[in-house]
Design a protein around this motif. Sequence first.
Motif, PDB file in Angstrom:
ATOM      1  N   VAL A  12       3.779  -2.925 -15.471  1.00 38.81           N
ATOM      2  CA  VAL A  12       4.635  -2.342 -14.438  1.00 38.81           C
ATOM      3  C   VAL A  12       3.831  -1.314 -13.663  1.00 38.81           C
ATOM      4  N   THR A  13       3.924  -1.371 -12.328  1.00 43.30           N
ATOM      5  CA  THR A  13       3.210  -0.440 -11.463  1.00 43.30           C
ATOM      6  C   THR A  13       4.214   0.479 -10.790  1.00 43.30           C
ATOM      7  N   ASN A  14       3.999   1.779 -10.920  1.00 46.02           N
ATOM      8  CA  ASN A  14       4.848   2.786 -10.289  1.00 46.02           C
ATOM      9  C   ASN A  14       4.065   3.401  -9.125  1.00 46.02           C
ATOM     10  N   ALA A  15       4.628   3.316  -7.922  1.00 47.88           N
ATOM     11  CA  ALA A  15       3.955   3.832  -6.729  1.00 47.88           C
ATOM     12  C   ALA A  15       4.804   4.920  -6.094  1.00 47.88           C
ATOM     13  N   ALA A  16       4.145   5.981  -5.589  1.00 46.94           N
ATOM     14  CA  ALA A  16       4.836   7.091  -4.918  1.00 46.94           C
ATOM     15  C   ALA A  16       4.039   7.484  -3.674  1.00 46.94           C
ATOM     16  N   SER A  17       4.749   7.896  -2.634  1.00 53.06           N
ATOM     17  CA  SER A  17       4.086   8.312  -1.402  1.00 53.06           C
ATOM     18  C   SER A  17       4.864   9.443  -0.748  1.00 53.06           C
ATOM     19  N   LEU A  18       4.180  10.245   0.026  1.00 52.34           N
ATOM     20  CA  LEU A  18       4.783  11.371   0.731  1.00 52.34           C
ATOM     21  C   LEU A  18       5.488  10.846   1.974  1.00 52.34           C
ATOM     22  N   GLU A  19       6.816  11.131   2.075  1.00 48.42           N
ATOM     23  CA  GLU A  19       7.596  10.614   3.183  1.00 48.42           C
ATOM     24  C   GLU A  19       7.621  11.560   4.381  1.00 48.42           C
ATOM     25  N   SER A  20       7.782  12.850   4.159  1.00 44.74           N
ATOM     26  CA  SER A  20       7.877  13.803   5.264  1.00 44.74           C
ATOM     27  C   SER A  20       7.376  15.185   4.824  1.00 44.74           C
ATOM     28  N   LEU A  21       7.000  15.981   5.817  1.00 49.66           N
ATOM     29  CA  LEU A  21       6.456  17.313   5.546  1.00 49.66           C
ATOM     30  C   LEU A  21       6.651  18.169   6.792  1.00 49.66           C
ATOM     31  N   ASP A  22       7.124  19.429   6.604  1.00 49.57           N
ATOM     32  CA  ASP A  22       7.346  20.322   7.747  1.00 49.57           C
ATOM     33  C   ASP A  22       6.034  20.828   8.331  1.00 49.57           C
ATOM     34  N   GLN A  23       5.038  20.955   7.488  1.00 53.77           N
ATOM     35  CA  GLN A  23       3.755  21.463   7.939  1.00 53.77           C
ATOM     36  C   GLN A  23       2.813  20.310   8.300  1.00 53.77           C
ATOM     37  N   LYS A  24       1.771  20.645   9.001  1.00 50.52           N
ATOM     38  CA  LYS A  24       0.771  19.662   9.374  1.00 50.52           C
ATOM     39  C   LYS A  24      -0.048  19.273   8.151  1.00 50.52           C
ATOM     40  N   ASP A  25      -0.250  18.011   7.982  1.00 46.15           N
ATOM     41  CA  ASP A  25      -1.041  17.494   6.865  1.00 46.15           C
ATOM     42  C   ASP A  25      -2.461  17.246   7.347  1.00 46.15           C
ATOM     43  N   ASP A  26      -3.407  18.011   6.810  1.00 47.64           N
ATOM     44  CA  ASP A  26      -4.799  17.851   7.229  1.00 47.64           C
ATOM     45  C   ASP A  26      -5.509  16.714   6.512  1.00 47.64           C
ATOM     46  N   ASN A  27      -4.911  16.167   5.454  1.00 49.90           N
ATOM     47  CA  ASN A  27      -5.547  15.081   4.703  1.00 49.90           C
ATOM     48  C   ASN A  27      -4.476  14.057   4.325  1.00 49.90           C
ATOM     49  N   ALA A  28      -4.298  13.069   5.201  1.00 54.81           N
ATOM     50  CA  ALA A  28      -3.263  12.049   4.956  1.00 54.81           C
ATOM     51  C   ALA A  28      -3.706  11.021   3.932  1.00 54.81           C
ATOM     52  N   ALA A  29      -4.983  11.057   3.556  1.00 53.40           N
ATOM     53  CA  ALA A  29      -5.490  10.037   2.630  1.00 53.40           C
ATOM     54  C   ALA A  29      -4.963  10.213   1.217  1.00 53.40           C
ATOM     55  N   ASN A  30      -4.488  11.411   0.869  1.00 48.92           N
ATOM     56  CA  ASN A  30      -4.024  11.640  -0.503  1.00 48.92           C
ATOM     57  C   ASN A  30      -2.508  11.730  -0.587  1.00 48.92           C
ATOM     58  N   ASN A  31      -1.832  11.080   0.350  1.00 51.20           N
ATOM     59  CA  ASN A  31      -0.369  11.169   0.387  1.00 51.20           C
ATOM     60  C   ASN A  31       0.327  10.103  -0.463  1.00 51.20           C
ATOM     61  N   SER A  32      -0.415   9.275  -1.137  1.00 53.48           N
ATOM     62  CA  SER A  32       0.195   8.246  -1.981  1.00 53.48           C
ATOM     63  C   SER A  32      -0.622   8.069  -3.248  1.00 53.48           C
ATOM     64  N   SER A  33       0.060   7.558  -4.259  1.00 49.69           N
ATOM     65  CA  SER A  33      -0.601   7.312  -5.540  1.00 49.69           C
ATOM     66  C   SER A  33       0.211   6.282  -6.316  1.00 49.69           C
ATOM     67  N   LYS A  34      -0.447   5.621  -7.248  1.00 49.21           N
ATOM     68  CA  LYS A  34       0.250   4.646  -8.081  1.00 49.21           C
ATOM     69  C   LYS A  34      -0.375   4.610  -9.463  1.00 49.21           C
TER      70      LYS A  34
END
Length: 260
Positions: A12-34
């Motif tokens: 079983v694979t569990n995946a999570a990702s960042l949906e929204s953020l009030d502040q500016k994200d300087d590194n979008a590459a680390n917004n998800s993981s599984k």
Amino acid sequence: MKIASAAAGKKVTNAASLESLDQKDDNAANNSSKASLDVLQSVSGSVYRDSDRDGARGGGEAGAEGTKVELRDHDGAVVATATTGADGSYSFNRVPSGTATGVKVEDRLPKGLTFVSADRPYDSATGVWDVGTLAPGKSAEISIVARATGGGGLVNEAEIAAADQKDVDSTPGNGVASEDDAASATVTVKPAPKPTLSPSPSPSAEPTSPAPASPEPTSTSPTATLTSPAPSPSPTSSPTATMPTPTPSASGPPPSPSSV
């Protein structure tokens, strides 16, 4: 998190990702993981004294308490042990998936389908597909080509017929469609459409041109006319003096010639 029982023995694979953020994200590459995990399963059963030796536990057949039970893999090695309780039950938890061996699937083609070919070892007479060995979390497929000899909805049913390992939640080859070792599919056979014949156009009377008259051949060669010549006049004969020939006499001297 609760894992469904159907996921037992699978990855079983569990995946999570960042949906929204009030502040500016300087590194979008680390917004998800599984993360993946192997779901372990349990093996349970009971040991009892089969008084009538019918292979099924009856109401009056007591469990064998304190019996040692060994859990072995397909190579025969012991991977776990357990001791039965007062009712003869035992359980092995957190058991990793093992390789299934001796797997056979029964898939008898329904009436209305005639076997043509298959891309796996398949006995069309018995309907048995010899799967063989199946690794944990893996699946197998077979492609069967059949010719339709009837119409309507044809139901094709398949079921696990045998395996070297015990199936903890179903019985191979018992024909119970509600168990998870059986499946079915409906094939709808439609009759071939009848060809539509286009009406042939009526023959139209076409005027027939008269054949041109062949001209009479005209001879350009001169024609020679033969004229029979007039007959020549027959010549007129002049009178001819004939002298009498003397007739010899039978006797006497020859006569003297006469003078003219």
